[in-house]
Design a protein around this motif. Structure first.
Motif, PDB file in Angstrom:
ATOM      1  N   LEU A   5       0.839  -1.194   0.000  1.00  0.00           N
ATOM      2  CA  LEU A   5       0.000   0.000   0.000  1.00  0.00           C
ATOM      3  C   LEU A   5       0.876   1.247   0.000  1.00  0.00           C
ATOM      4  O   LEU A   5       1.792   1.377   0.813  1.00  0.00           O
ATOM      5  N   CYS A   7       0.394   5.612  -0.188  1.00  0.00           N
ATOM      6  CA  CYS A   7      -0.596   6.683  -0.240  1.00  0.00           C
ATOM      7  C   CYS A   7       0.106   7.999  -0.498  1.00  0.00           C
ATOM      8  O   CYS A   7       1.260   8.190  -0.133  1.00  0.00           O
ATOM      9  N   GLN A   9      -0.700  12.359  -0.654  1.00  0.00           N
ATOM     10  CA  GLN A   9      -1.653  13.429  -0.374  1.00  0.00           C
ATOM     11  C   GLN A   9      -1.837  14.308  -1.605  1.00  0.00           C
ATOM     12  O   GLN A   9      -0.857  14.625  -2.275  1.00  0.00           O
ATOM     13  N   VAL A  40      -4.925  10.308  -0.538  1.00  0.00           N
ATOM     14  CA  VAL A  40      -5.495  10.468   0.804  1.00  0.00           C
ATOM     15  C   VAL A  40      -5.958  11.911   1.038  1.00  0.00           C
ATOM     16  O   VAL A  40      -5.317  12.707   1.702  1.00  0.00           O
ATOM     17  N   HIS A  43      -6.606  12.947   4.717  1.00  0.00           N
ATOM     18  CA  HIS A  43      -5.398  13.377   5.424  1.00  0.00           C
ATOM     19  C   HIS A  43      -5.042  14.817   5.085  1.00  0.00           C
ATOM     20  O   HIS A  43      -4.631  15.589   5.954  1.00  0.00           O
ATOM     21  N   TYR A 125      -4.117  12.087  13.198  1.00  0.00           N
ATOM     22  CA  TYR A 125      -3.689  11.686  11.849  1.00  0.00           C
ATOM     23  C   TYR A 125      -3.117  10.265  11.777  1.00  0.00           C
ATOM     24  O   TYR A 125      -3.497   9.472  10.907  1.00  0.00           O
ATOM     25  N   GLN A 129      -4.097   7.004   9.402  1.00  0.00           N
ATOM     26  CA  GLN A 129      -3.080   6.359   8.563  1.00  0.00           C
ATOM     27  C   GLN A 129      -2.992   4.866   8.879  1.00  0.00           C
ATOM     28  O   GLN A 129      -2.854   4.043   7.972  1.00  0.00           O
ATOM     29  N   ASP A 132      -5.759   3.251   7.067  1.00  0.00           N
ATOM     30  CA  ASP A 132      -5.452   3.130   5.631  1.00  0.00           C
ATOM     31  C   ASP A 132      -4.707   1.827   5.360  1.00  0.00           C
ATOM     32  O   ASP A 132      -4.969   1.125   4.385  1.00  0.00           O
ATOM     33  N   ILE A 133      -3.746   1.575   6.219  1.00  0.00           N
ATOM     34  CA  ILE A 133      -2.839   0.451   5.984  1.00  0.00           C
ATOM     35  C   ILE A 133      -3.510  -0.872   6.351  1.00  0.00           C
ATOM     36  O   ILE A 133      -3.514  -1.832   5.587  1.00  0.00           O
ATOM     37  N   VAL A 141       4.671  -1.398   3.281  1.00  0.00           N
ATOM     38  CA  VAL A 141       4.334  -0.002   3.050  1.00  0.00           C
ATOM     39  C   VAL A 141       5.631   0.743   2.722  1.00  0.00           C
ATOM     40  O   VAL A 141       6.459   0.966   3.611  1.00  0.00           O
ATOM     41  N   VAL A 143       7.875   3.661   2.391  1.00  0.00           N
ATOM     42  CA  VAL A 143       7.829   5.049   2.876  1.00  0.00           C
ATOM     43  C   VAL A 143       9.240   5.602   3.072  1.00  0.00           C
ATOM     44  O   VAL A 143      10.194   4.858   3.264  1.00  0.00           O
ATOM     45  N   GLN A 147       8.181   8.965   7.462  1.00  0.00           N
ATOM     46  CA  GLN A 147       6.951   8.237   7.775  1.00  0.00           C
ATOM     47  C   GLN A 147       7.184   6.989   8.629  1.00  0.00           C
ATOM     48  O   GLN A 147       6.240   6.288   8.984  1.00  0.00           O
ATOM     49  N   HIS A 150       5.205   6.648  11.779  1.00  0.00           N
ATOM     50  CA  HIS A 150       3.785   6.355  11.571  1.00  0.00           C
ATOM     51  C   HIS A 150       3.548   4.867  11.270  1.00  0.00           C
ATOM     52  O   HIS A 150       2.492   4.325  11.589  1.00  0.00           O
TER      53      HIS A 150
HETATM   54  N1  TRP Z   1       1.341  10.429   5.965  1.00  0.00           N
HETATM   55  C1  TRP Z   1       1.728  10.157   4.608  1.00  0.00           C
HETATM   56  C2  TRP Z   1       2.523  11.354   4.070  1.00  0.00           C
HETATM   57  O1  TRP Z   1       2.388  12.437   4.554  1.00  0.00           O
HETATM   58  C3  TRP Z   1       0.558   9.913   3.727  1.00  0.00           C
HETATM   59  C4  TRP Z   1      -0.185   8.690   4.118  1.00  0.00           C
HETATM   60  C5  TRP Z   1      -1.469   8.626   4.569  1.00  0.00           C
HETATM   61  C6  TRP Z   1       0.281   7.356   4.031  1.00  0.00           C
HETATM   62  N2  TRP Z   1      -1.822   7.352   4.761  1.00  0.00           N
HETATM   63  C7  TRP Z   1      -0.783   6.544   4.449  1.00  0.00           C
HETATM   64  C8  TRP Z   1       1.492   6.787   3.636  1.00  0.00           C
HETATM   65  C9  TRP Z   1      -0.649   5.160   4.486  1.00  0.00           C
HETATM   66  C10 TRP Z   1       1.613   5.403   3.671  1.00  0.00           C
HETATM   67  C11 TRP Z   1       0.542   4.591   4.096  1.00  0.00           C
HETATM   68  O2  TRP Z   1       3.254  11.182   3.124  1.00  0.00           O
END
Ligand code: TRP
Length: 327
Positions: A5, A7, A9, A40, A43, A125, A129, A132-133, A141, A143, A147, A150
Motif C-alpha cells: 500500500l 498513499c 496526499q 489520501v 489526510h 492523523y 493512517q 489506511d494500511i 508499506v 515510505v 513516515q 507512523h
Molecule cells: N502520511 C503520509 C505522508 O504524509 C501519507 C499517508 C497517509 C500514508 N496514509 C498513508 C502513507 C498510508 C503510507 C501509508 O506522506
C-alpha cells in the motif's frame, strides 16, 4: 503476491523529483506486487486552509497517476474519501492508540508548531493512517524516513488490537522504496526539488509547458568551473543535470559527463530529454482531464475494488470487537 500500500496526499502539483524519485517506480512495481494506491484527501484535510481546492487537486493527482502509467487493470488507484471504511476504521484506531503515543509523534510536533490552528485531526492523523494500511491487509508499506514513526505506531496498534480482540490485522512493515533518481532544485542544487521552494524556477512540474521546461533547464544554476564532471560535492548543479539526463534517457551519469564540454549543451539536452520523456505523459494527462467521465470511471473501478477489501476487513474488526451487527 505481496500486497503493498502506498498513499499520497493531493497537496499540489507533482514535480519531476516526485516522478523520477517515486512515481516511476510505482509503475514498475505494479507488476511485481499487488498494489493499492490511495489518494489520501482526508489526510490533506488536516492541514489545508483551503478545503475548496481539494477536489480539484485530487482529480489532477488521479490524472497524473494514470498518465504516468498506473494501469487500473492491475493497480488499485482510489480516493480515500470514496472508501468510507477509512473513516470508520480510523475511529476504531483512535480508540486503540493512546494519547501518549500520539503525543510522541515528531511530525505532529513539527507541524503543530508551525500553525496557529491545530486541528484535532492533525493530532489523530496517525490513527487514520493506521486504518489506511490495516484495511488492506498490506504486508509492505514503502515510505521515506519521515513516515517510519507512523508505520511503527501502526504496527503497535495492530499488535495491540490483535492481542485484545484476537487475530484480525496483518501487521505491516515499512520498506524502503526502490530509490529512483534524486532530483535537486535547479536553482539551488544542494536542496531537493520540492513544491515548497521559493519561486518555481527551480522546480519542473509534470504539467509544465515544453517551453517552460526548456527555459528552466537553460537557467539552471551550475558553477564557474567550466568543465563537466560527475561530482555531487564539487559540482552539484552539473551533477544534477547529468542525473536527470541519465534518468530520462536510461543512461549513466558518469558516462554522459564524458560527452560534454559545455554547460549550455548539457542544459539544452537535459531539457530536451525531459520534454521528450514527459510528452506522452502530458498528452494522456490532458486527455484524461478533458474526459472527466473516463477519469471518474477509472476512480470508480479503484474505489469498488478498494471497498471490496476494506469492507471485509472492517467487518472483521467490528466482529472481533463484538459490536452488534445490524440485522
Ligand atoms: N502520511 C503520509 C505522508 O504524509 C501519507 C499517508 C497517509 C500514508 N496514509 C498513508 C502513507 C498510508 C503510507 C501509508 O506522506
Amino acid at each position: 503476491m505481496v500486497r503493498v500500500l502506498s498513499c499520497i496526499q493531493p497537496s499540489g502539483d507533482v514535480h519531476l523529483g516526485n516522478y523520477l524519485g517515486a512515481l516511476r517506480n510505482w509503475v514498475h512495481g505494479q507488476h511485481r506486487a499487488e498494489v493499492f494506491h490511495g489518494i489520501v484527501d482526508l489526510h490533506a484535510l488536516t492541514a489545508t486552509d483551503r478545503p475548496g481546492v481539494l477536489g480539484d487537486h485530487t482529480l489532477r493527482l488521479a490524472a497524473v497517476l494514470f498518465a504516468v502509467g498506473l494501469d487500473p487493470d492491475v493497480a488499485t488507484v482510489f480516493v480515500q474519501s470514496h472508501v468510507p471504511e477509512h473513516a470508520q476504521l480510523g475511529w476504531v484506531m483512535e480508540c486503540t492508540v493512546s494519547f501518549g503515543e500520539l503525543s510522541r509523534m515528531t511530525q505532529f510536533k513539527d507541524k503543530s508548531e508551525r500553525r496557529d490552528f491545530v486541528s484535532a485531526g492533525l493530532f489523530t492523523y496517525p490513527a487514520l493512517q493506521a486504518a489506511d494500511i490495516l484495511l488492506y491487509d498490506a504486508q509492505e508499506v514503502p515510505v521515506g524516513d519521515d513516515q517510519r514513526q507512523h508505520i511503527e505506531i501502526t504496527r503497535d496498534v495492530a499488535i495491540r488490537f490483535n492481542g485484545r480482540f484476537g487475530e484480525t490485522f496483518v501487521v505491516p512493515k515499512a520498506v524502503t522504496p526502490p530509490v529512483g533518481a534524486r532530483v535537486m532544485d535547479l536553482q539551488d542544487p544542494t536542496s531537493k526539488m520540492s513544491k515548497s521552494s521559493a519561486g518555481t524556477a527551480g522546480t519542473v512540474y509534470l504539467t509544465d509547458d515544453p517551453s517552460d521546461i526548456d527555459k528552466k533547464f537553460r537557467r539552471a544554476v551550475t558553477d564557474s568551473r567550466a568543465e563537466v564532471t560527475y561530482d555531487r560535492e564539487a559540482q552539484p548543479g552539473v551533477a544534477n543535470l547529468l542525473d536527470i539526463l541519465a534518468a530520462a534517457t536510461g543512461d549513466d551519469p558518469r558516462r554522459l559527463a564524458g560527452s560534454y564540454q559545455q554547460y549550455g549543451q548539457l542544459k539544452k539536452d537535459t531539457g530536451d530529454a525531459v520534454v521528450a520523456m514527459l510528452a506522452p505523459i502530458q498528452q494522456r494527462y490532458r486527455d484524461l482531464l478533458e474526459d472527466r467521465a473516463e477519469l471518474g470511471r477509472l476512480l470508480r473501478i479503484g474505489a469498488d475494488r478498494a471497498r471490496g477489501v476494506a469492507a471485509t476487513t472492517l467487518s472483521r474488526a467490528y466482529g472481533a470487537i463484538g459490536l452488534l451487527p445490524p440485522s
